[in-house]
Structures are given as C-alpha cells and as structure tokens.
Design a protein around this motif. Structure first.
Motif, mmCIF file in Angstrom:
data_model
loop_
_atom_site.group_PDB
_atom_site.id
_atom_site.type_symbol
_atom_site.label_atom_id
_atom_site.label_comp_id
_atom_site.label_asym_id
_atom_site.label_seq_id
_atom_site.Cartn_x
_atom_site.Cartn_y
_atom_site.Cartn_z
ATOM 1 N N ASN A 1 0.797 -1.224 0.000
ATOM 2 C CA ASN A 1 0.000 0.000 0.000
ATOM 3 C C ASN A 1 0.829 1.272 0.000
ATOM 4 N N GLU A 2 2.098 1.200 0.417
ATOM 5 C CA GLU A 2 2.890 2.413 0.575
ATOM 6 C C GLU A 2 4.016 2.572 -0.435
ATOM 7 N N CYS A 3 4.514 1.484 -1.009
ATOM 8 C CA CYS A 3 5.582 1.610 -2.004
ATOM 9 C C CYS A 3 5.036 2.286 -3.262
ATOM 10 N N GLN A 4 5.852 3.166 -3.844
ATOM 11 C CA GLN A 4 5.377 4.045 -4.911
ATOM 12 C C GLN A 4 5.852 3.657 -6.307
ATOM 13 N N ASN A 5 6.873 2.836 -6.432
ATOM 14 C CA ASN A 5 7.393 2.420 -7.741
ATOM 15 C C ASN A 5 7.659 0.922 -7.695
ATOM 16 N N ILE A 6 6.688 0.162 -8.183
ATOM 17 C CA ILE A 6 6.687 -1.297 -8.024
ATOM 18 C C ILE A 6 6.973 -1.985 -9.359
ATOM 19 N N VAL A 7 7.841 -2.983 -9.315
ATOM 20 C CA VAL A 7 8.127 -3.829 -10.468
ATOM 21 C C VAL A 7 7.676 -5.253 -10.148
ATOM 22 N N VAL A 8 6.945 -5.861 -11.075
ATOM 23 C CA VAL A 8 6.448 -7.231 -10.898
ATOM 24 C C VAL A 8 7.036 -8.117 -11.986
ATOM 25 N N VAL A 9 7.590 -9.255 -11.583
ATOM 26 C CA VAL A 9 8.028 -10.290 -12.529
ATOM 27 C C VAL A 9 7.109 -11.482 -12.316
ATOM 28 N N ALA A 10 6.281 -11.786 -13.300
ATOM 29 C CA ALA A 10 5.212 -12.770 -13.133
ATOM 30 C C ALA A 10 5.414 -13.984 -14.019
ATOM 31 N N GLY A 11 4.928 -15.130 -13.509
ATOM 32 C CA GLY A 11 4.967 -16.377 -14.257
ATOM 33 C C GLY A 11 3.575 -16.977 -14.404
ATOM 34 N N ALA A 12 3.523 -18.221 -14.851
ATOM 35 C CA ALA A 12 2.251 -18.860 -15.171
ATOM 36 C C ALA A 12 1.345 -19.031 -13.964
ATOM 37 N N GLY A 13 1.912 -18.969 -12.746
ATOM 38 C CA GLY A 13 1.117 -19.170 -11.544
ATOM 39 C C GLY A 13 0.034 -18.138 -11.331
ATOM 40 N N ILE A 14 0.133 -16.967 -11.960
ATOM 41 C CA ILE A 14 -0.896 -15.945 -11.766
ATOM 42 C C ILE A 14 -2.110 -16.195 -12.655
ATOM 43 N N SER A 15 -1.997 -17.107 -13.639
ATOM 44 C CA SER A 15 -3.092 -17.341 -14.588
ATOM 45 C C SER A 15 -3.806 -18.669 -14.395
ATOM 46 N N THR A 16 -3.267 -19.556 -13.561
ATOM 47 C CA THR A 16 -3.909 -20.857 -13.372
ATOM 48 C C THR A 16 -5.302 -20.709 -12.764
ATOM 49 N N TYR A 17 -5.516 -19.651 -11.984
ATOM 50 C CA TYR A 17 -6.830 -19.383 -11.396
ATOM 51 C C TYR A 17 -7.871 -19.110 -12.486
ATOM 52 N N ALA A 18 -7.421 -18.635 -13.648
ATOM 53 C CA ALA A 18 -8.313 -18.338 -14.761
ATOM 54 C C ALA A 18 -8.545 -19.557 -15.653
ATOM 55 N N GLY A 19 -7.978 -20.698 -15.275
ATOM 56 C CA GLY A 19 -8.171 -21.917 -16.050
ATOM 57 C C GLY A 19 -7.134 -22.164 -17.118
ATOM 58 N N ILE A 20 -6.054 -21.386 -17.103
ATOM 59 C CA ILE A 20 -4.971 -21.575 -18.069
ATOM 60 C C ILE A 20 -3.854 -22.356 -17.383
ATOM 61 N N PRO A 21 -3.602 -23.593 -17.794
ATOM 62 C CA PRO A 21 -2.595 -24.406 -17.107
ATOM 63 C C PRO A 21 -1.187 -23.878 -17.332
ATOM 64 N N ASP A 22 -0.309 -24.155 -16.369
ATOM 65 C CA ASP A 22 1.096 -23.799 -16.564
ATOM 66 C C ASP A 22 1.776 -24.907 -17.360
ATOM 67 N N PHE A 23 3.090 -24.817 -17.478
ATOM 68 C CA PHE A 23 3.805 -25.789 -18.310
ATOM 69 C C PHE A 23 4.381 -26.948 -17.513
ATOM 70 N N ARG A 24 4.863 -26.669 -16.294
ATOM 71 C CA ARG A 24 5.713 -27.654 -15.634
ATOM 72 C C ARG A 24 5.072 -28.424 -14.476
ATOM 73 N N SER A 25 3.841 -28.126 -14.103
ATOM 74 C CA SER A 25 3.213 -28.873 -13.014
ATOM 75 C C SER A 25 3.115 -30.352 -13.372
ATOM 76 N N LYS A 26 3.379 -31.210 -12.384
ATOM 77 C CA LYS A 26 3.476 -32.643 -12.656
ATOM 78 C C LYS A 26 2.176 -33.237 -13.183
ATOM 79 N N ASN A 27 1.046 -32.830 -12.606
ATOM 80 C CA ASN A 27 -0.223 -33.447 -12.972
ATOM 81 C C ASN A 27 -1.043 -32.611 -13.949
ATOM 82 N N SER A 28 -0.982 -31.300 -13.840
ATOM 83 C CA SER A 28 -1.839 -30.439 -14.656
ATOM 84 C C SER A 28 -1.085 -29.632 -15.704
ATOM 85 N N GLY A 29 0.247 -29.694 -15.703
ATOM 86 C CA GLY A 29 1.032 -28.906 -16.646
ATOM 87 C C GLY A 29 0.874 -29.367 -18.080
ATOM 88 N N LEU A 30 1.077 -28.426 -19.012
ATOM 89 C CA LEU A 30 0.929 -28.741 -20.432
ATOM 90 C C LEU A 30 1.957 -29.763 -20.907
#
Length: 395
Positions: free
Chosen positions: A110-139
């Motif tokens: 809430n207080e930091c003013q200049n934020i950098v985010v480095v994101a991977g597939a984990g932020i999209s799995t909630y939307a139903g898009i599988p990641d690549f490397r998961s053992k059971n659900s990965g592509l």
C-alpha cells in the motif's frame, strides 16, 4: 466515570466502534473478476488493536508530496529478517510470529510508490490456463513432450511434432480469449491506476494483462524512459507473425491443421506474401518467395524479435533508483534470463546509497535451494500460498 474509562481502554472491542468507517470493497465486477471468498485479514485486526487518528484508512494517500514524506513513510515499515516466511493459508487464525509479517506485507503493498512485478504462469492458473511444468496439470505432462514441444529445432522436425504444436497453440489461444482476469490481475490494474506500478515483466503468453485497462499498452517505444508498463518477455498467443515479411496478424486457429481441423495447414503461409507474389507475377517480376506464419511467441533456441528493446528497458529499470518494491510471483525462475533479471534487480534494490527497496517472492510452493542461493539475503519475505489472496491486502 473514571472506572468506566479504564475498563473500556483495557479491553479490545470484538467489533470496530461506530465511528470507524468500514473499508469499501473494490468493485471487481467492472472487469468480470471472480473474487475470492471474503476473509478477515490479519492487518485489519491489528488496526483495531492500535488505532490512532493519523492511521485512519480514509486519510491515507498513495501520492507522496515530498521526498521528506517518502523517507518518513519508508521508515515506518518494520523490515523482517531476510528470507522470512509468511503463509497465506493461515487465515483466520493469527499466529504470533506472523502478525508483524502480515503488517509488513500490507504496508509495502500500500505504501511503495514504484513497483516492479516479474510474473509467471502461476498468476493465470486461477483463470483456467494451465502452466507448463506442473506434474499433474502442466501442459508438458499432458502432451508428454517436455519442453521439446516449445523448441524451435523440434516442432518442425516431423509432421507429428508440428501437429502437436498446432494443437497446443489452438488450445492455449482458446483458453486465453475466453479467460476472465483473476484477482491478482485486478491487483495489477489497481496499482497501475494509482500510478504505482512501474513495470510488469510477464513470462506468460496468454495476454491476460492486455485485458486490464490501465496496463494493456504493449507497444515498445524506444524513447528512453517512455516505456510501456507491460513487457511480454516471451511474446503472446493472440497474434501471428510471418518469418519473411514480419507482418503481424490476429491469430486464426482455423488456418492451423489439428486433429479436429484436417483442412488447415501444418505450416500456414503468409497471406500478405501470397498477395505480393500474385501482383509480382502479373507484372512479370521474379518471385521473392512466400513466408510462413506462427504465433508470436519466443521458443527455445530462438532469439526474441524485440530482444534489444526489452534489454534496454531492463537496464533502465535496474539502474532506476526510485524502484522501491520488487514482486516475484507465480514462477520458480527456471528460465535463466528471467532468474538473472530478478537477481540483478534485487541486488540493485539492496545496494548503493539510498537503495533500501523491498523484495518479496510469492509462490504456492517454497523456493528451491537454487533460488535461495541466487538471492542469498536479498529476499525480505517468502510468501507461500495463492497469489490471488494478495488482492485483499490493497486498501
């Protein structure tokens, strides 16, 4: 009267007093977000325990008016010891050793003013898009080809591999265009709206970030400092590019041959090149050849077509002294150049004069020993759990 005052001050009320306004919930319906279950956050309980007139939520401002205020604000954040761990699955329990960690996470978000985010597939799995490397659900596990299915030297080595690659691209495209943004994507858009999100480096090719109204711009301007918020490190699935004329078109799954679409081509040709060849033939000019198309994603053993421009942005951000928070989220940093990006930026935030930035690592599984060795003592906090929960931390 004296005894009444003493009793009221010695106990903490179970509910906030009537004079304390409740925080308004974010309107997530405007972007079709599927919000998580509402939870009682630990930082809310902490605010009820120690409430002062100057810490009232409605008086908070995300815009600092002077460098003096900024130093004072950063000084109010009690930094944990390096590599401290916070579990996001501890709700609604309050663990004594995690109270300060929750407050720290709430403060920096809430207080930091200049934020950098480095994101991977984990932020999209909630939307139903599988990641690549998961053992059971990965592509990779579903297609049983490991990373060879994304290797430029392999996908066109035989028709069977090309067909599998086409089917993977069509499947990813279908999931991406139908997916709704997640609470974490909504968090990114909120930070961008507040002018606090400096950059999002995404490894994802699903283009979900382009659905966010305050983040969507991806056109890279070469003017130093005038760069877009979103940087797609590995391209995106929503477009195709010709290998000859570099023409960009919207992805058309009907042009790719799959088991459900035998009329398509294994390797589609470029329509612009075909049209140009037709014109040259009528004019009696010699043929220049026709290119082929594929999605604008960067494969293994391939150079990114915007690699130089992206390198300029990374160098600019790494040297920028105003960056005060780095969030590494949804990735185990298995791609070497992404790990190097995070390592260099984390080192930059922790070294030099006035470089007192914060670095957090967010994942649903603990970081590997290789990651811990890479960052050493530059990780302020390791947050274990669903990154979607972070949406609830923004006031």
């Amino acid at each position: 009267m004296a005894s009444s005052t003493s009793n009221s001050s010695s106990t903490v009320p179970l509910t906030p007093p009537n004079t304390l306004k409740r925080k308004q919930q974010h309107n997530v319906e405007s972007l079709n977000v599927s919000p998580l279950k509402p939870k009682l956050l630990l930082h809310d309980l902490l605010q009820y325990e120690k409430l002062t007139p100057t810490s009232s939520p409605e008086k908070k401002s995300h815009k600092l008016t002077s460098s003096k205020n900024k130093r004072k604000l950063n000084g109010s954040i009690r930094r944990p010891i390096p590599n401290s761990t916070l579990s996001l699955d501890c709700y609604p329990m309050i663990k004594p050793n995690e109270k300060s960690h929750n407050k720290y996470l709430h403060c920096i978000l809430n207080e930091c003013q200049n934020i950098v985010v480095v994101a991977g597939a984990g932020i999209s799995t909630y939307a139903g898009i599988p990641d690549f490397r998961s053992k059971n659900s990965g592509l990779y596990s579903k297609n049983k080809c490991n990373k060879s299915l994304m290797d430029l030297n392999m996908i066109y080595s035989n028709e069977s591999m090309t067909l599998k690659f086409n089917e993977l691209m069509v499947s990813l495209y279908s999931k991406s265009i139908n997916a709704k943004i997640t609470p974490f994507h909504q968090l990114l858009d909120k930070l961008a709206e507040q002018k606090r999100l400096k950059r999002v480096y995404t490894q994802n090719i699903d283009s979900l970030e382009t659905k966010l109204p305050h983040v969507m711009e991806t056109q890279i301007n070469k003017t130093k400092g005038n760069y877009p918020i979103l940087v797609q490190l590995h391209g995106n699935i929503s477009e195709t590019r010709c290998n000859k004329c570099n023409n960009i078109r919207k992805f058309d799954p009907n042009r790719l041959q799959t088991s459900e679409n035998p009329k398509g081509r294994l390797i589609p040709s470029c329509l612009e090149c075909e049209e140009l060849e037709s014109v040259r033939s009528i004019a009696g000019l010699r043929s220049k050849g026709v290119g082929t198309i594929r999605p604008t994603i960067t494969l293994y053993n391939e150079v990114h077509n915007k690699g130089d421009a992206i390198a300029d942005i990374i160098n600019y951000d790494t040297k920028l002294k105003s960056i005060d928070l780095l969030i590494i989220v949804g990735t185990m940093l298995s791609i070497p150049h992404v790990k190097k990006l995070c390592q260099n930026m984390a080192h930059s935030l922790k070294n030099g004069r006035r470089r007192k930035g914060h670095v957090i690592f967010v994942s649903n599984e603990p970081p590997t020993q290789s990651i811990l060795n890479t960052f050493k003592d530059t990780l302020d906090m390791i947050v274990i759990g669903d990154c979607q929960t972070l949406y609830n931390y923004i006031d």
